[in-house]
Design a protein around this motif. Sequence first.
Motif, PDB file in Angstrom:
ATOM      1  N   GLU A  55       0.813  -1.223   0.000  1.00 48.35           N
ATOM      2  CA  GLU A  55       0.000   0.000   0.000  1.00 48.35           C
ATOM      3  C   GLU A  55       0.846   1.273   0.000  1.00 48.35           C
ATOM      4  O   GLU A  55       0.314   2.380  -0.103  1.00 48.35           O
ATOM      5  N   ALA A  56       2.158   1.139   0.116  1.00 46.35           N
ATOM      6  CA  ALA A  56       3.027   2.322   0.180  1.00 46.35           C
ATOM      7  C   ALA A  56       3.090   3.025  -1.171  1.00 46.35           C
ATOM      8  O   ALA A  56       3.229   2.390  -2.213  1.00 46.35           O
ATOM      9  N   THR A  57       3.002   4.350  -1.140  1.00 51.83           N
ATOM     10  CA  THR A  57       3.066   5.145  -2.369  1.00 51.83           C
ATOM     11  C   THR A  57       4.277   6.071  -2.401  1.00 51.83           C
ATOM     12  O   THR A  57       4.469   6.790  -3.376  1.00 51.83           O
ATOM     13  N   VAL A  58       5.089   6.068  -1.349  1.00 56.35           N
ATOM     14  CA  VAL A  58       6.310   6.879  -1.353  1.00 56.35           C
ATOM     15  C   VAL A  58       7.353   6.202  -2.247  1.00 56.35           C
ATOM     16  O   VAL A  58       7.206   5.028  -2.613  1.00 56.35           O
ATOM     17  N   PRO A  59       8.405   6.897  -2.643  1.00 58.32           N
ATOM     18  CA  PRO A  59       9.476   6.248  -3.414  1.00 58.32           C
ATOM     19  C   PRO A  59      10.053   5.056  -2.674  1.00 58.32           C
ATOM     20  O   PRO A  59      10.392   5.147  -1.488  1.00 58.32           O
ATOM     21  N   LEU A  60      10.170   3.930  -3.383  1.00 57.97           N
ATOM     22  CA  LEU A  60      10.689   2.695  -2.801  1.00 57.97           C
ATOM     23  C   LEU A  60      11.890   2.224  -3.616  1.00 57.97           C
ATOM     24  O   LEU A  60      11.764   1.950  -4.810  1.00 57.97           O
ATOM     25  N   VAL A  61      13.045   2.135  -2.976  1.00 57.14           N
ATOM     26  CA  VAL A  61      14.262   1.656  -3.631  1.00 57.14           C
ATOM     27  C   VAL A  61      14.782   0.458  -2.842  1.00 57.14           C
ATOM     28  O   VAL A  61      14.965   0.550  -1.621  1.00 57.14           O
ATOM     29  N   THR A  62      15.014  -0.659  -3.522  1.00 58.90           N
ATOM     30  CA  THR A  62      15.429  -1.898  -2.870  1.00 58.90           C
ATOM     31  C   THR A  62      16.787  -2.349  -3.399  1.00 58.90           C
ATOM     32  O   THR A  62      17.027  -2.305  -4.609  1.00 58.90           O
ATOM     33  N   VAL A  63      17.653  -2.762  -2.479  1.00 60.90           N
ATOM     34  CA  VAL A  63      18.978  -3.269  -2.829  1.00 60.90           C
ATOM     35  C   VAL A  63      19.102  -4.693  -2.283  1.00 60.90           C
ATOM     36  O   VAL A  63      18.975  -4.911  -1.075  1.00 60.90           O
ATOM     37  N   ILE A  64      19.328  -5.667  -3.171  1.00 57.29           N
ATOM     38  CA  ILE A  64      19.495  -7.050  -2.744  1.00 57.29           C
ATOM     39  C   ILE A  64      20.988  -7.300  -2.536  1.00 57.29           C
ATOM     40  O   ILE A  64      21.771  -7.261  -3.489  1.00 57.29           O
ATOM     41  N   ILE A  65      21.371  -7.528  -1.300  1.00 60.84           N
ATOM     42  CA  ILE A  65      22.781  -7.642  -0.924  1.00 60.84           C
ATOM     43  C   ILE A  65      23.304  -9.059  -1.164  1.00 60.84           C
ATOM     44  O   ILE A  65      24.297  -9.264  -1.851  1.00 60.84           O
ATOM     45  N   ARG A  66      22.617 -10.035  -0.591  1.00 63.08           N
ATOM     46  CA  ARG A  66      23.086 -11.414  -0.694  1.00 63.08           C
ATOM     47  C   ARG A  66      21.873 -12.329  -0.843  1.00 63.08           C
ATOM     48  O   ARG A  66      21.297 -12.417  -1.914  1.00 63.08           O
ATOM     49  N   LYS A  67      21.465 -13.005   0.205  1.00 61.96           N
ATOM     50  CA  LYS A  67      20.396 -13.989   0.097  1.00 61.96           C
ATOM     51  C   LYS A  67      19.034 -13.331  -0.081  1.00 61.96           C
ATOM     52  O   LYS A  67      18.707 -12.353   0.607  1.00 61.96           O
ATOM     53  N   ALA A  68      18.249 -13.892  -0.979  1.00 55.54           N
ATOM     54  CA  ALA A  68      16.873 -13.446  -1.194  1.00 55.54           C
ATOM     55  C   ALA A  68      16.085 -14.697  -1.575  1.00 55.54           C
ATOM     56  O   ALA A  68      15.881 -14.990  -2.746  1.00 55.54           O
ATOM     57  N   TYR A  69      15.655 -15.420  -0.547  1.00 55.68           N
ATOM     58  CA  TYR A  69      15.085 -16.743  -0.756  1.00 55.68           C
ATOM     59  C   TYR A  69      13.585 -16.778  -0.470  1.00 55.68           C
ATOM     60  O   TYR A  69      13.115 -16.271   0.553  1.00 55.68           O
ATOM     61  N   GLY A  70      12.858 -17.399  -1.368  1.00 57.12           N
ATOM     62  CA  GLY A  70      11.475 -17.774  -1.135  1.00 57.12           C
ATOM     63  C   GLY A  70      10.542 -16.644  -0.761  1.00 57.12           C
ATOM     64  O   GLY A  70      10.683 -15.497  -1.198  1.00 57.12           O
ATOM     65  N   GLY A  71       9.546 -17.004   0.084  1.00 58.30           N
ATOM     66  CA  GLY A  71       8.529 -16.042   0.475  1.00 58.30           C
ATOM     67  C   GLY A  71       9.072 -14.869   1.248  1.00 58.30           C
ATOM     68  O   GLY A  71       8.518 -13.763   1.189  1.00 58.30           O
ATOM     69  N   ALA A  72      10.170 -15.071   1.978  1.00 57.58           N
ATOM     70  CA  ALA A  72      10.759 -13.959   2.730  1.00 57.58           C
ATOM     71  C   ALA A  72      11.286 -12.886   1.787  1.00 57.58           C
ATOM     72  O   ALA A  72      11.227 -11.689   2.089  1.00 57.58           O
ATOM     73  N   TYR A  73      11.816 -13.302   0.644  1.00 58.43           N
ATOM     74  CA  TYR A  73      12.255 -12.331  -0.365  1.00 58.43           C
ATOM     75  C   TYR A  73      11.063 -11.564  -0.913  1.00 58.43           C
ATOM     76  O   TYR A  73      11.116 -10.344  -1.100  1.00 58.43           O
ATOM     77  N   ASP A  74       9.961 -12.266  -1.140  1.00 57.68           N
ATOM     78  CA  ASP A  74       8.773 -11.625  -1.704  1.00 57.68           C
ATOM     79  C   ASP A  74       8.282 -10.453  -0.854  1.00 57.68           C
ATOM     80  O   ASP A  74       7.784  -9.456  -1.397  1.00 57.68           O
ATOM     81  N   VAL A  75       8.376 -10.574   0.466  1.00 55.91           N
ATOM     82  CA  VAL A  75       7.780  -9.553   1.338  1.00 55.91           C
ATOM     83  C   VAL A  75       8.706  -8.369   1.577  1.00 55.91           C
ATOM     84  O   VAL A  75       8.284  -7.372   2.157  1.00 55.91           O
ATOM     85  N   MET A  76       9.972  -8.453   1.157  1.00 56.31           N
ATOM     86  CA  MET A  76      10.956  -7.420   1.471  1.00 56.31           C
ATOM     87  C   MET A  76      11.036  -6.345   0.383  1.00 56.31           C
ATOM     88  O   MET A  76      12.093  -6.066  -0.167  1.00 56.31           O
ATOM     89  N   GLY A  77       9.929  -5.725   0.082  1.00 54.42           N
ATOM     90  CA  GLY A  77       9.930  -4.579  -0.820  1.00 54.42           C
ATOM     91  C   GLY A  77      10.417  -4.888  -2.214  1.00 54.42           C
ATOM     92  O   GLY A  77      11.156  -4.095  -2.814  1.00 54.42           O
ATOM     93  N   THR A  78      10.003  -6.015  -2.777  1.00 53.75           N
ATOM     94  CA  THR A  78      10.425  -6.392  -4.125  1.00 53.75           C
ATOM     95  C   THR A  78       9.741  -5.534  -5.182  1.00 53.75           C
ATOM     96  O   THR A  78       8.753  -4.851  -4.910  1.00 53.75           O
ATOM     97  N   LYS A  79      10.236  -5.617  -6.397  1.00 54.74           N
ATOM     98  CA  LYS A  79       9.650  -4.830  -7.477  1.00 54.74           C
ATOM     99  C   LYS A  79       8.208  -5.261  -7.787  1.00 54.74           C
ATOM    100  O   LYS A  79       7.337  -4.405  -7.966  1.00 54.74           O
ATOM    101  N   PRO A  80       7.915  -6.573  -7.846  1.00 59.26           N
ATOM    102  CA  PRO A  80       6.511  -6.953  -8.055  1.00 59.26           C
ATOM    103  C   PRO A  80       5.582  -6.470  -6.947  1.00 59.26           C
ATOM    104  O   PRO A  80       4.387  -6.277  -7.178  1.00 59.26           O
ATOM    105  N   LEU A  81       6.126  -6.254  -5.737  1.00 62.25           N
ATOM    106  CA  LEU A  81       5.306  -5.779  -4.626  1.00 62.25           C
ATOM    107  C   LEU A  81       5.140  -4.264  -4.632  1.00 62.25           C
ATOM    108  O   LEU A  81       4.338  -3.725  -3.884  1.00 62.25           O
TER     109      LEU A  81
END
Length: 514
Positions: free
Chosen positions: A383-409
């Motif tokens: 629901e956030a409408t502010v600018p969102l910038v995400t940086v994937i550092i290392r591990k991004a696995y499964g459903g936990a990756y999905d919830v961490m501000g991904t581009k599809p989200l």
Amino acid sequence: MAAENKDHRGAAVRNKPVDHWSVEGAAPGAGTTARERVRQLVDESSFLELEEAAARPGDARPRGSGVVAGYGTVDGRRVAVYAVDCMVPGDALDEALARKIVKVIDFALKTGCPVVAIHDAGLAGWGDRTSALGLYGGIFRRHVHCSGVLPQISLVFGACVGSAVFSPALTDFTVMTEGTSCMFTAAPDAIAVATGEDVGLQELGGARTHAAASGVAHYMAGDEEDAVEYVRALLSYLPSNNCDEPPVHPCEVARDNCIEDLELDTVVPDSPNQPYDMRQVLESVLDDGEFLETQPLFAPNIMTGFGRVEGSPVGVVANQPLHFGGCLDIDASEKAARFVRTCDAFNVPILTFVDVPGFLTTVAEEHNGIIRRGAKLIYAYGEATVPLVTVIIRKAYGGAYDVMGTKPLGADLCVAWTTAQIAAAGPHTAMAPLFPHEPVPADHSGVASAEERRATLMADYAQTLLTPAASGERGDIDAVIRPSRTRQYIVRGLRALRTKREALPAKKHGNIPL
């Protein structure tokens, strides 16, 4: 010997030893009045009190004298303030006290300025009385109306007991002082009568309990001065209201790589199972390395807080590999979700740094509702409408990756480091069905070959599926960059997103999975 603590600036703060208080009295030695505390918060000579002349001549206890309410400025910006005065003998909340609190909150709503509340009622005062219940309801309703409209901050310097505790709980940030403040719905004596449990004041509802265990407090200050400085720092990152932009402090940012940038190329260890401190990444990206963390003692496997990029405030959400490997659990999900919603309400862009191997998988987490409560983080980003910038550092696995501000989200920009590993599961989890745990034969026959085959398959899996290439092909990430280019990427991204405007579908309100 007095206990030692660190304030929000990292300086040592020495706490004064405090005796346990009686349930029937206030903190021993308390000598700071509400007016003195208000003046400590606001700029010098800026405070104007409401209803200062309300007392009638001859009153032994002037009406409403237990609350000081008014408005002043903090760093030149107007704030509304009310403070409960434990130095004034009293009983439960009365109409005069409630009227002053309601009046100052209404003033803030009309003028669009933050509200700061200072709580210190003493353990004998402000208890639950039938006449006070409706008055509390009026205050609570105004907190709800201010939510997402005005920043609301609570300072708890003494005791906050009974119905009064829900006032800080409804505000955006709560700050407590170690050893001298406490919050609880029922006093230790009442708990002993009801359940037979023997517990002390600080253990039940002290600052450390609420900062580390319950998550009610966003900061545990070493003393009142540290608490006030933390609140002033918080206000410097927040706008006066939801229609304003956060305050900007323009500064020059180096366009070329500096030493701190280059150090990022070696911050991630070669072993995927070796932890590192995410704070080093944050301090390399933020102006002057300054990061004001919120709830640092609660759910430390995820970090939330404020910083600046080119002088403009940003909110930061980051997995912390030093704790649980950066896994998401119930507390971490709710902590991050609350912070994301706070930033979104007050127009603060959000930077997300991802290194998450998954959700914490335990029976207790499942039984306590990780599905429902973890979904709060999905809801917050979605629901956030502010600018969102995400940086994937290392591990991004499964459903936990999905919830961490991904581009599809909903992330506007998403970049992956060359060390990123993006997949539905980590190599060990992916190989588990192929190599079930079975008893090893007595002669160990076949064990070596099975281990070799497992290692070979894991290496192939990592080489073909853990790279960010597949995500790039799907458009889930915008670029793969060297870690040392992170700051420049974020700077350029936030510049481009300054004019972002996005509106959600019209509705009364959403139904977050509470």
